[in-house]
Each structure stands twice: as structure tokens, then as C-alpha cells.
Design a protein around this motif. Sequence first.
Motif, short mmCIF file in Angstrom:
data_model
loop_
_atom_site.label_atom_id
_atom_site.label_comp_id
_atom_site.label_asym_id
_atom_site.label_seq_id
_atom_site.Cartn_x
_atom_site.Cartn_y
_atom_site.Cartn_z
N ILE A 1 0.84 -1.19 0.00
CA ILE A 1 0.00 0.00 0.00
C ILE A 1 0.88 1.25 0.00
CG2 ILE A 1 -1.81 1.26 1.24
CD1 ILE A 1 -2.74 -1.43 0.29
N THR A 2 0.57 2.19 -0.88
CA THR A 2 1.26 3.48 -0.88
C THR A 2 0.24 4.56 -0.55
OG1 THR A 2 2.84 2.75 -2.56
CG2 THR A 2 2.65 5.12 -2.19
N LEU A 3 0.45 5.25 0.56
CA LEU A 3 -0.48 6.28 1.01
C LEU A 3 -0.25 7.61 0.28
CD1 LEU A 3 -0.24 5.66 4.86
CD2 LEU A 3 -1.96 4.75 3.28
N ARG A 4 -1.29 8.43 0.23
CA ARG A 4 -1.15 9.77 -0.34
C ARG A 4 -0.32 10.68 0.57
NH1 ARG A 4 -4.56 10.46 -4.61
NH2 ARG A 4 -6.27 8.95 -4.84
N GLU A 5 -0.51 10.53 1.85
CA GLU A 5 0.24 11.32 2.84
C GLU A 5 0.99 10.37 3.75
OE1 GLU A 5 0.35 14.55 2.80
OE2 GLU A 5 -1.24 14.92 1.30
N ALA A 6 2.20 10.75 4.10
CA ALA A 6 3.02 9.90 4.97
C ALA A 6 2.39 9.77 6.36
CB ALA A 6 4.43 10.48 5.09
N PHE A 7 2.49 8.58 6.93
CA PHE A 7 2.04 8.34 8.30
C PHE A 7 3.23 7.83 9.10
CE2 PHE A 7 0.32 5.49 11.59
CZ PHE A 7 -0.45 6.41 12.30
N GLN A 8 3.58 8.53 10.16
CA GLN A 8 4.74 8.20 10.97
C GLN A 8 6.00 8.10 10.11
OE1 GLN A 8 3.79 4.72 13.34
NE2 GLN A 8 2.55 5.93 14.78
N GLY A 9 6.12 9.05 9.17
CA GLY A 9 7.33 9.16 8.38
C GLY A 9 7.44 8.24 7.18
N ARG A 10 6.41 7.49 6.88
CA ARG A 10 6.49 6.59 5.72
C ARG A 10 5.16 6.53 4.98
NH1 ARG A 10 6.84 0.50 8.26
NH2 ARG A 10 6.65 -0.05 6.05
N LYS A 11 5.26 6.24 3.67
CA LYS A 11 4.06 6.12 2.84
C LYS A 11 3.79 4.68 2.43
CE LYS A 11 4.01 10.73 0.70
NZ LYS A 11 3.96 11.46 -0.60
N LYS A 12 4.83 3.86 2.32
CA LYS A 12 4.65 2.49 1.84
C LYS A 12 4.59 1.48 2.99
CE LYS A 12 6.52 2.81 -2.84
NZ LYS A 12 7.42 2.21 -3.85
N TYR A 13 3.61 0.61 2.90
CA TYR A 13 3.46 -0.45 3.89
C TYR A 13 3.20 -1.76 3.15
CZ TYR A 13 2.99 3.17 7.45
OH TYR A 13 3.21 4.24 8.29
N ARG A 14 3.84 -2.82 3.59
CA ARG A 14 3.65 -4.14 2.98
C ARG A 14 3.27 -5.14 4.06
NH1 ARG A 14 7.79 -7.15 -1.14
NH2 ARG A 14 7.41 -5.19 -2.23
N GLY A 15 2.18 -5.85 3.82
CA GLY A 15 1.73 -6.82 4.81
C GLY A 15 0.47 -7.52 4.33
N VAL A 16 -0.26 -8.10 5.27
CA VAL A 16 -1.47 -8.87 4.95
C VAL A 16 -2.68 -7.94 5.01
CG1 VAL A 16 -2.96 -10.79 5.66
CG2 VAL A 16 -0.47 -10.98 5.88
N LEU A 17 -3.48 -7.96 3.95
CA LEU A 17 -4.67 -7.12 3.88
C LEU A 17 -5.80 -7.74 4.70
CD1 LEU A 17 -6.14 -4.69 2.56
CD2 LEU A 17 -6.78 -6.24 0.70
N ALA A 18 -6.47 -6.92 5.49
CA ALA A 18 -7.59 -7.39 6.31
C ALA A 18 -8.65 -6.31 6.36
CB ALA A 18 -7.11 -7.73 7.72
N ALA A 19 -9.85 -6.70 6.76
CA ALA A 19 -10.91 -5.73 6.95
C ALA A 19 -10.63 -4.92 8.20
CB ALA A 19 -12.26 -6.44 7.07
N GLY A 20 -11.08 -3.68 8.22
CA GLY A 20 -10.88 -2.83 9.38
C GLY A 20 -11.64 -3.35 10.59
N GLU A 21 -11.26 -2.89 11.75
CA GLU A 21 -11.87 -3.34 13.00
C GLU A 21 -13.37 -3.08 13.01
OE1 GLU A 21 -11.21 -2.84 17.84
OE2 GLU A 21 -10.02 -1.70 16.39
N GLY A 22 -14.14 -4.08 13.33
CA GLY A 22 -15.58 -3.95 13.41
C GLY A 22 -16.31 -4.23 12.11
N ALA A 23 -15.57 -4.42 11.01
CA ALA A 23 -16.21 -4.67 9.71
C ALA A 23 -16.56 -6.15 9.58
CB ALA A 23 -15.29 -4.26 8.58
N ASP A 24 -17.68 -6.42 8.94
CA ASP A 24 -18.11 -7.78 8.66
C ASP A 24 -17.54 -8.20 7.32
OD1 ASP A 24 -19.34 -10.19 8.19
OD2 ASP A 24 -21.39 -9.44 8.38
N GLU A 25 -16.61 -9.14 7.31
CA GLU A 25 -15.93 -9.53 6.08
C GLU A 25 -16.87 -10.19 5.07
OE1 GLU A 25 -12.29 -11.60 6.52
OE2 GLU A 25 -11.62 -10.38 8.21
N ASP A 26 -18.05 -10.65 5.52
CA ASP A 26 -18.99 -11.28 4.60
C ASP A 26 -19.87 -10.26 3.89
OD1 ASP A 26 -18.15 -13.87 5.19
OD2 ASP A 26 -19.43 -13.97 6.98
N SER A 27 -19.88 -9.02 4.36
CA SER A 27 -20.70 -7.99 3.72
C SER A 27 -20.01 -6.63 3.89
CB SER A 27 -22.10 -7.95 4.34
OG SER A 27 -22.03 -7.75 5.74
#
Length: 227
Positions: A100-126
Amino acid sequence: MSWQAVVEKTVTGLGYEVVGCERSAVGLLRVYIDKPLVNGQEPEQPVNVEDCERVTRQLRYVLEVEECDYQRLEVSTPGLDRPLNKASDYARFTGHDVEITLREAFQGRKKYRGVLAAGEGADEDSLPLNTAWRVIFSDGKTEQALDFALDEVRSAKLVPAIVFKGRSQKADGDAVGKAAPAKKNTGLAPEASESSGTAAVKPKASKKKSNAKSRQTDDKVDGGLDQ
């Protein structure tokens, strides 16, 4: 009808999905296609050269009928590092390694590589279109997670896993094969060969007529490898 709408309607009408399309100043129209999920599962066979040939023939005919101006057409797979452009792409590839490359840097960086998941509280089935998403990564010491919304992302793509001599390796880059240029076709051709805040968490496993202007005829068809 715009050329984008023509491409979208034609490709989906053939049973594929448009991953992306772009048009250059020199008249090159490039379209990336994929097969949609089948009953929520990945298709048994990925897009191949024959699929690209089929889409190329039909697109060439429809673009001419709709008088969409272009000089050259290329149809291909999105490659092993498939871009994620729509919310449905994120839902489809939840549980996969992504960059993932962000539009604005977060904590000094824009690129993050890892496992994609649904955000907290989201229902992955819908998953709703505007849900927050999360990438789970390691800083070398601990596991962390970055929550983000789609409008915060500049670009996102899969990190392909290639099995080489029995070992799984991560690799970047496009992996498509080239086929011979397709010949000009002015109608529905017979079936013949023409040649993309942080908190420590645990990742969740996810299974989850034409008056058209004259133009060159050196259209190309690209075939892809397994994604």
C-alpha cells in the motif's frame, strides 16, 4: 457513450471484469482484464491468451461502431502484481500480501507491505464500500496494523508469491507473455487465431457503420501467467 463506458460494457458483457484501462497521447488504448469470482471462489483457470484474443476482437468491433477514436489496442492480464483499484478488489484479496502506498506519509512513511484485512468492526462477509481497511505488518520486532480508508491510498497492489524449486518467494513486477499482433477485423470475427492509527493485532485468516477514422492495425494481445 464514453470510451471508458464502451470498454466496461463490452468486457463485462463477455464475462470478464475490467481491472484497469488507460489511453496514451499517441492513441494507445490499453485494457487489463481478469475473470470474476465464481460463487465467491477464484476461477479455476486464470485469464490466458485466448481470453485476451476474444476480448480484443469484440472490443475492436464495438469501438469502431461507437466511433471511439484510437490508434492501437492492447488487451492483457494485470500481471502477478495486480493493482487494487476498487473496494471489490480489496474484498476479493483480503488475506493476501499487498503493498500500500499512502497519499500522505504516516509516521514518516508512505509504503506499507503486509497482509490485507478488513478494518476493525467490519463484517468480512458484507463489506461496505466505504469501510476502513487494514494492513498487518511487522517492523522486525512486533506485529503491527495500519488502518486506512480507500481515499487515503495512492496505489495498492498484490505482492505475488512465486513457487520456485519448491520454495515460495515474494516478487514484484508484471508477468505477462506477448502474442503476435492481431489483424484488423471489421465485424464479429469467427473464432480463429489472431493473435493491480496503528495497534498490535493478530491477522485473520481469510478464505474467503462505421465512420471511424483510419488507424493502425497493429493491435496487441497479451496473455498472462497464473496470478
